[in-house]
Design an enzyme around this catalytic site. Structure first.
Site, PDB file in Angstrom:
ATOM      1  N   LYS A   1     -12.630  12.194   5.419  1.00 42.80           N
ATOM      2  CA  LYS A   1     -12.519  11.226   4.333  1.00 42.80           C
ATOM      3  C   LYS A   1     -13.847  11.155   3.584  1.00 42.80           C
ATOM      4  O   LYS A   1     -14.916  11.172   4.183  1.00 42.80           O
ATOM      5  CB  LYS A   1     -12.168   9.840   4.888  1.00 42.80           C
ATOM      6  CG  LYS A   1     -10.770   9.737   5.447  1.00 42.80           C
ATOM      7  CD  LYS A   1     -10.424   8.314   5.869  1.00 42.80           C
ATOM      8  CE  LYS A   1     -10.134   7.432   4.677  1.00 42.80           C
ATOM      9  NZ  LYS A   1      -9.599   6.110   5.087  1.00 42.80           N
TER      10      LYS A   1
ATOM     11  N   GLU B   1       3.915  -3.744  11.956  1.00 44.66           N
ATOM     12  CA  GLU B   1       4.138  -5.161  11.689  1.00 44.66           C
ATOM     13  C   GLU B   1       5.217  -5.769  12.581  1.00 44.66           C
ATOM     14  O   GLU B   1       5.091  -6.914  13.015  1.00 44.66           O
ATOM     15  CB  GLU B   1       4.516  -5.353  10.213  1.00 44.66           C
ATOM     16  CG  GLU B   1       3.417  -5.000   9.232  1.00 44.66           C
ATOM     17  CD  GLU B   1       3.378  -3.522   8.870  1.00 44.66           C
ATOM     18  OE1 GLU B   1       2.482  -3.140   8.087  1.00 44.66           O
ATOM     19  OE2 GLU B   1       4.236  -2.750   9.363  1.00 44.66           O
TER      20      GLU B   1
ATOM     21  N   ARG C   1       8.141  -6.467   6.285  1.00 43.93           N
ATOM     22  CA  ARG C   1       8.587  -5.419   7.203  1.00 43.93           C
ATOM     23  C   ARG C   1       8.929  -5.982   8.587  1.00 43.93           C
ATOM     24  O   ARG C   1       9.479  -5.269   9.421  1.00 43.93           O
ATOM     25  CB  ARG C   1       7.502  -4.344   7.339  1.00 43.93           C
ATOM     26  CG  ARG C   1       6.933  -3.901   6.001  1.00 43.93           C
ATOM     27  CD  ARG C   1       5.980  -2.741   6.161  1.00 43.93           C
ATOM     28  NE  ARG C   1       6.708  -1.479   6.123  1.00 43.93           N
ATOM     29  CZ  ARG C   1       6.159  -0.301   6.377  1.00 43.93           C
ATOM     30  NH1 ARG C   1       4.904  -0.223   6.724  1.00 43.93           N
ATOM     31  NH2 ARG C   1       6.875   0.799   6.316  1.00 43.93           N
TER      32      ARG C   1
END
Length: 628
Positions: free
Chosen positions: A278, A363, A391
């Site tokens: 990254k 979640e 969710r």
């Protein structure tokens, strides 16, 4: 000399370049990304890490006929640039500009709209299955990050895909070295070898030959798995029914292209594991990829120049309260679905590591995990964005509310969220929360009220939710004490004549401003559930028009609660409901979006003035603002 990037307006142009030109294109793309995002803001680290992968995918696959599905989609800036949207990057994530995530109506190359994690494999599998039904040889590719692999939906899709014979390819972008050992020449060589037709044909031929000798076949399979397991961490994915390949260097274009070319010729589910860095190519992002994950505009030489906020954000208010309440009550535990920094929990995680639980991008698990802890005497605080709470709706009802467990939801990003757009807006939480029995739902008007509501919610012995927006409040000083409010009680903040504005949450500031020009009464309702029925009935008796204002969809929201209360008590009065419209609100500056929805002071005033109410209050009607 014309830069290569200036000649690329579509993947067809990219495919005309020679292999030797592609590293130069990668360098130019990184330079363009850094310069562009420094001016617009956006996701930087993740996009710098996928430059070579994106080039290789569009070079090898016949996009858009072959489908690329990007998980979350915050790493698709290079994809957008290579698919004809280079000039549009100047208005990335702005009102009327291109979105920061893939969007089907923006480009035919955006084959699936994303924004939430762990959806790519399911969507790509559906596309692959549909292609098979059509008799098409089109390929579907899901590109998923290692973080998104913590989401259970990804594994549900892997399990399903392994049982199907669809031509699905899953690319795992491992950018934290969290799965693999360091990548080297041996791994690259093995990946090329195992993705080749010879290896695949040898494997199929051996299986056919050995089918008549089951013990030998089983021994051969076990031997192959053992040998592969010694050099690559792919046993788990093989067990799902995928042909695992990798890990390979995700920044080596030659290895990427050769491997993808080989895999494209194979039938059935394929799994390619790549390792990337990254922030690659920008030293500051390489050193701190988290800081540069999502950035505002910045000076590319010195790095981000933060604009000092005039007041503390609601997220910061929550983070400070969490530490204070944890010091006061050792039963408190804090849970987050992979949003530690975003939810303001960094200090808590450092001070109370044994009471901090990051469950990953899961979640549903977060809510049921909290319910389990609550059953055993802990006091769970689940810090979650409104858009991600959607969710876990079933778990909230089935595992928390039905059992009336004391799980507290600290819901960040309630309402519109600006540049992230519709996929991240918290437009529906008041509607879906207030419909659940046993729930208490609060929305603070300012910073101090937020701290008071957090304390109120925590001290209750039932499911609770405190919903607050992204960003700062009006700048009210926050008391140090942990003081609770009386549950279900609002307050009058301004007395006026004829019109009463019932404000929910941070709509109080524009409501008060509009009321000054209207000489209207303003109530800070505080609680969406239980609603202050006594205050509502009092305002209905004393005014000809009630106006409800909320940064939530009008359908089923706080205004609906007021209307239901009046109907239950047989009270008739003219009403005007102002809130978010019955459409998905796209990206843009928060203040601009509120104005477009008629939820700034001018919009509230204008909507009220357009409503005609008879002097005697006869023939009252239920009215809705023009923003709908």
């Amino acid at each position: 000399m014309t830069p290569l990037l200036d000649t690329i307006n579509s993947p067809e142009d990219l495919r005309k370049l020679s292999r030797e030109q592609l590293p130069q294109l990668a360098d130019e793309l990184r330079e363009f990304l850094i310069e562009s995002v420094s001016k617009t803001g956006g996701h930087l680290s993740s996009n710098l890490g996928t430059v070579e992968l994106t080039i290789a995918l569009h070079a090898v696959f016949n996009t858009p006929q072959d489908k690329l599905v990007w998980d979350v989609g915050h790493q698709t800036y290079v994809h957008k640039i290579l698919t004809g949207r280079r000039a549009a990057m100047a208005r990335l994530r702005m009102h009327g500009g291109i979105a920061g995530f893939p969007k089907r109506d923006e480009s035919p190359y955006d084959t699936f709209g994303t924004g939430h994690s762990s959806t790519s494999i399911s969507a790509a599998l559906g596309m692959a299955a549909a292609a098979k039904l059509r008799g098409s040889d089109e390929r579907a590719v899901a590109i998923i990050g290692d973080g998104a692999m913590t989401g259970g939906m990804a594994f549900e899709a892997l399990n399903n895909a392994g049982a199907m014979d669809a031509n699905l390819m899953v690319i795992l972008n491992d950018n934290d070295m969290s799965i693999s050992r360091p990548v080297g020449a041996l791994n690259n060589y093995l990946a090329k070898l195992m993705s080749g037709r010879f290896y695949a044909a040898m494997r199929r031929g051996s299986e056919k030959m050995l089918k008549g000798m089951p013990p030998v076949l089983e021994f051969a399979k076990r031997t192959e798995e053992h040998i592969k397991g010694m050099v690559i961490p792919g046993t788990m994915f093989e067990e799902f029914g995928f042909n695992y390949i990798g890990p390979i260097d995700g920044h080596d274009l030659n290895v990427l292209i050769d491997t993808l070319n080989n895999i494209r010729k194979l039938e059935g589910p394929q799994f390619l594991h790549i390792v990337t860095q990254k922030g690659k190519g920008y030293a500051l992002a390489e050193e701190d990829c988290l800081l540069y994950h999502g950035v505002s505009r910045f000076d590319r030489t010195s790095g981000i120049i933060p604009k000092p906020a005039p007041h503390r954000t609601f997220t910061q208010i929550f983070g400070a309260w969490l530490c204070d309440m944890a010091a006061a009550d050792n039963r408190l535990v804090a849970i987050t679905p992979a949003m530690c920094e975003g939810s303001g929990m960094t200090e808590f995680s450092e001070k109370y590591p044994d009471r901090y639980f990051d469950v990953g991008i899961a979640e549903q698990h977060a809510l049921t995990f909290a319910a389990g802890m609550a059953c055993e005497g802990s006091k769970p605080v689940v810090a979650i964005y409104s858009t991600f709470l959607q969710r876990a709706y079933d778990q909230l009802i089935h595992d928390v509310a039905i059992q009336n467990l004391p799980v507290m939801l600290a819901i960040d990003r309630g309402g519109l969220v600006g540049a992230d757009g519709a996929t991240h807006a918290g437009s529906f939480d008041l509607s879906f929360l207030r419909s659940i029995p046993n729930m208490t739902v609060m929305a603070p008007a300012d910073e101090n009220e937020c701290r008071q509501m957090l304390t109120t919610a925590y001290r209750m012995d039932s499911p609770t939710a405190v919903r607050y927006p992204r960003g700062t409040g009006p700048g009210v000083q926050v008391a140090k004490e942990l003081t609770a409010l009386e549950v279900g009680k609002g307050e009058i903040r301004r007395n006026g004549i004829g019109v009463a504005i019932l404000s929910f949450g941070t709509m109080l500031a524009p409501a008060l401003e509009a009321a000054e020009r209207l000489n209207a009464t303003v109530a800070n309702m505080r609680f969406v559930k239980p609603l202050d029925a006594e205050l509502v009935l009092k305002l209905a008796r004393e005014h000809m028009l009630l106006v409800t204002v909320e940064e939530n969809t009008v359908q089923g929201g706080a205004g609906s609660a007021v209307a239901e209360c009046l109907a239950q008590h047989g009270v008739k009065v003219s009403m005007l409901h102002l809130g978010l419209p019955d459409r998905f609100v796209e990206q843009g500056e928060h203040a601009l979006l509120l104005a477009d929805c008629g939820l700034d002071a001018a919009g509230i005033e204008s909507s009220v003035r357009k409503v005609h109410v008879s002097a005697q209050g006869d023939n009252p009607t239920k009215l809705v603002g023009d923003c709908l």
